[in-house]
Design a protein around this motif. Structure first.
Motif, PDB file in Angstrom:
ATOM      1  N   ASP A  95     -21.249  -7.551  22.194  1.00 43.59           N
ATOM      2  CA  ASP A  95     -21.037  -8.812  21.489  1.00 43.59           C
ATOM      3  C   ASP A  95     -19.686  -8.785  20.778  1.00 43.59           C
ATOM      4  O   ASP A  95     -19.018  -7.749  20.717  1.00 43.59           O
ATOM      5  CB  ASP A  95     -22.161  -9.067  20.482  1.00 43.59           C
ATOM      6  CG  ASP A  95     -23.519  -9.230  21.146  1.00 43.59           C
ATOM      7  OD1 ASP A  95     -23.543  -9.608  22.335  1.00 43.59           O
ATOM      8  OD2 ASP A  95     -24.537  -8.954  20.489  1.00 43.59           O
ATOM      9  N   CYS A 121     -24.740 -17.989  16.483  1.00 44.58           N
ATOM     10  CA  CYS A 121     -24.265 -17.214  17.632  1.00 44.58           C
ATOM     11  C   CYS A 121     -24.033 -18.143  18.816  1.00 44.58           C
ATOM     12  O   CYS A 121     -24.883 -18.984  19.125  1.00 44.58           O
ATOM     13  CB  CYS A 121     -25.281 -16.160  18.044  1.00 44.58           C
ATOM     14  SG  CYS A 121     -25.500 -14.825  16.875  1.00 44.58           S
ATOM     15  N   ARG A 140     -26.887 -21.891  21.826  1.00 44.87           N
ATOM     16  CA  ARG A 140     -26.538 -21.200  20.590  1.00 44.87           C
ATOM     17  C   ARG A 140     -27.801 -20.795  19.844  1.00 44.87           C
ATOM     18  O   ARG A 140     -28.847 -21.430  19.962  1.00 44.87           O
ATOM     19  CB  ARG A 140     -25.695 -22.102  19.669  1.00 44.87           C
ATOM     20  CG  ARG A 140     -24.335 -22.466  20.226  1.00 44.87           C
ATOM     21  CD  ARG A 140     -23.514 -23.230  19.202  1.00 44.87           C
ATOM     22  NE  ARG A 140     -22.207 -23.597  19.744  1.00 44.87           N
ATOM     23  CZ  ARG A 140     -21.238 -24.170  19.046  1.00 44.87           C
ATOM     24  NH1 ARG A 140     -21.434 -24.463  17.773  1.00 44.87           N
ATOM     25  NH2 ARG A 140     -20.089 -24.462  19.618  1.00 44.87           N
ATOM     26  N   SER A 159     -26.788  -8.974  15.598  1.00 44.86           N
ATOM     27  CA  SER A 159     -25.331  -9.083  15.485  1.00 44.86           C
ATOM     28  C   SER A 159     -24.897 -10.199  14.542  1.00 44.86           C
ATOM     29  O   SER A 159     -23.733 -10.233  14.124  1.00 44.86           O
ATOM     30  CB  SER A 159     -24.708  -9.307  16.866  1.00 44.86           C
ATOM     31  OG  SER A 159     -24.839  -8.157  17.669  1.00 44.86           O
ATOM     32  N   ALA A 160     -25.810 -11.118  14.214  1.00 39.98           N
ATOM     33  CA  ALA A 160     -25.468 -12.237  13.333  1.00 39.98           C
ATOM     34  C   ALA A 160     -25.601 -11.904  11.861  1.00 39.98           C
ATOM     35  O   ALA A 160     -25.173 -12.675  11.005  1.00 39.98           O
ATOM     36  CB  ALA A 160     -26.355 -13.442  13.658  1.00 39.98           C
ATOM     37  N   VAL A 209     -20.465 -15.274  15.893  1.00 39.50           N
ATOM     38  CA  VAL A 209     -20.690 -14.196  16.846  1.00 39.50           C
ATOM     39  C   VAL A 209     -20.753 -14.774  18.260  1.00 39.50           C
ATOM     40  O   VAL A 209     -21.311 -15.856  18.478  1.00 39.50           O
ATOM     41  CB  VAL A 209     -22.016 -13.461  16.532  1.00 39.50           C
ATOM     42  CG1 VAL A 209     -22.288 -12.361  17.551  1.00 39.50           C
ATOM     43  CG2 VAL A 209     -21.990 -12.879  15.122  1.00 39.50           C
ATOM     44  N   PHE A 211     -22.466 -13.926  21.637  1.00 37.37           N
ATOM     45  CA  PHE A 211     -23.604 -13.154  22.143  1.00 37.37           C
ATOM     46  C   PHE A 211     -23.546 -13.211  23.659  1.00 37.37           C
ATOM     47  O   PHE A 211     -23.748 -14.265  24.261  1.00 37.37           O
ATOM     48  CB  PHE A 211     -24.900 -13.771  21.604  1.00 37.37           C
ATOM     49  CG  PHE A 211     -26.159 -13.019  21.902  1.00 37.37           C
ATOM     50  CD1 PHE A 211     -26.741 -12.191  20.958  1.00 37.37           C
ATOM     51  CD2 PHE A 211     -26.782 -13.166  23.128  1.00 37.37           C
ATOM     52  CE1 PHE A 211     -27.918 -11.515  21.234  1.00 37.37           C
ATOM     53  CE2 PHE A 211     -27.957 -12.494  23.417  1.00 37.37           C
ATOM     54  CZ  PHE A 211     -28.521 -11.657  22.475  1.00 37.37           C
TER      55      PHE A 211
END
Length: 320
Positions: A95, A121, A140, A159-160, A209, A211
Motif C-alpha cells: 500500500d 482509502c 473506496r 493501513s488507514a 492511503v 490500497f
C-alpha cells in the motif's frame, strides 16, 4: 529522542512494492512533518536493504528481521514493541500513503481528542507511483464511523490507522494484534480497543492511503477450490471474533451479523456453481451491508442486493 510517529511496515519478499511503500512514508517529511520513525519488520523474507529509504531528513529507519515467517500479526506486534513514537501508524508493504496523510491524521488526533484516526482509502487493482493518486479508483473505504456497524464488519483497514501509542506511558501488552487469528486481526484489535479500553475512533474524510488489490486476489480468478478454502478461513475467523463480542439476540447488530454470514454463503454458492466473484467483491458487499445498517437501504433488500453485487448481475455505484 522519541519520534513523533512510528510507522510499522511488515514485509516478506516484496522488495519492489516495499520500496514504493517506504518511499511514500518518507515523502511525508516533505510536508514539514519531523520525527518519522519507520519500523520495517522483515518476516522471514530475503534481503531488503536496497529498499530502505536511508538518509532522508526527519526520517529514521529501524529494521527488525525474523528468521522465519511468523505472520503479519506477529510482525506488527514486533514493531509495536520497539516503536518510540508518541503516535503509531501502520502501512502494509503493498500500500501507499498519499501526500499529507500523516500530518492530517496527527492534527486530527490533537484537535479531536480521539484515540484513533482512520483516513479514507482509495482502492485500485493497478500500481501507481508513490505520491500519486490512482487515475481510476471506483471503490473506496470511505465509511463514516458507526460503532454498531464496526461490530458487524470491519471497514477500517490497518493501513488507514494512525493512533496514540500507549507504550509511551508504560507497558501496553494489551495493544497487540492476535497472532492466533489467521485473518481479521485488525478488526479483532479495534473491537478490543473500543470495548475493553474505551478508545474513540474518528474518521478523517480525505483520501490518505492507496490500497492495492492485485488482479489475482482471492475470488477474482477461477481457482474455485482455493477460493472456497479462503472463504472458509474468513468465515471461521469471523465466527471466532463475533463470539468474543456477543450482542443481544435479535438486535440490529445481531441481525446484520447474520446477514454478513449469509454473504459468505452466497459467495460460496456462486463459486461452487462455477461462477466468479467480481473484482472488489468484499468491498461491494460491505457497501451494501453498511447502507442497510445505516438505513440507506431497506434491510429486507440486503441479501438480494448482495448477491447481485457479488455476481456482477447488477451494477451499482460504489460511491455515494
Amino acid at each position: 529522542m522519541p519520534a513523533t510517529v512510528s510507522v510499522i511496515v511488515p514485509t516478506r519478499d516484496r522488495p519492489g512494492s516495499l520500496a514504493d511503500a517506504l518511499r511514500s512514508i518518507a515523502l511525508q517529511a516533505s510536508d514539514g512533518l519531523d520525527g518519522i520513525e519507520i519500523v520495517v519488520v522483515n518476516d522471514g523474507g530475503g534481503d531488503i536493504a536496497a529498499a530502505l529509504p536511508l538518509g532522508v531528513p526527519g526520517v529514521t529507519v529501524r529494521l527488525l528481521s525474523h528468521a522465519r515467517a511468523r505472520g503479519q500479526a506477529a510482525a506488527r506486534n514486533a514493531g509495536l514493541e520497539v516503536a518510540t513514537g508518541r503516535y503509531v501508524a501502520f502501512l502494509d508493504d503493498d500500500d501507499l500513503y498519499l501526500p499529507g496523510h500523516l500530518a492530517r491524521a496527527l492534527s486530527a488526533l490533537e484537535v479531536s481528542g480521539a484515540d484513533v484516526i482512520y483516513a479514507d482509502c482509495v482502492l485500485t487493482d493497478g500500481r501507481c507511483p508513490p505520491g500519486r493518486m490512482p487515475e481510476v479508483s471506483p471503490y473506496r473505504y470511505d465509511f463514516a464511523y458507526d460503532p454498531g456497524m464496526l461490530a458487524v464488519a470491519n471497514f477500517v483497514p490497518t493501513s488507514a490507522v494512525v493512533c496514540r501509542n500507549p507504550a509511551v506511558h508504560g507497558p501496553a501488552s494489551w495493544f497487540r494484534f492476535d497472532p492466533e487469528l489467521p485473518v481479521l486481526v485488525d478488526w479483532s484489535l479495534w473491537l478490543r480497543l473500543i470495548h475493553d479500553r474505551g478508545w474513540c475512533f474518528e474518521r478523517c474524510p480525505e483520501p490518505g492511503v492507496v490500497f492495492h488489490r492485485a488482479p489475482d486476489d482471492v475470488c477474482v480468478t477461477g481457482r474455485t477450490d482455493a477460493h472456497l478454502d479462503e472463504l472458509g478461513r474468513y468465515e471461521d475467523a469471523y465466527r471466532t471474533v463475533i463470539a468474543r463480542w456477543p450482542v443481544t439476540p435479535g438486535s440490529r447488530v445481531a441481525r446484520f451479523r447474520s446477514l454478513f454470514l449469509e454473504t459468505f454463503q452466497i459467495a460460496q454458492t456462486l463459486l461452487a456453481t462455477g461462477q466468479r466473484l467480481v473484482p472488489f467483491a468484499y468491498e461491494g458487499a460491505l457497501r451494501v451491508l453498511y447502507d442497510g445498517f445505516t438505513n440507506r437501504l431497506d434491510e429486507a433488500l440486503v441479501p438480494s442486493r448482495t448477491e447481485a453485487v457479488l455476481s456482477g448481475t447488477t451494477i451499482t455505484a460504489p460511491l455515494p
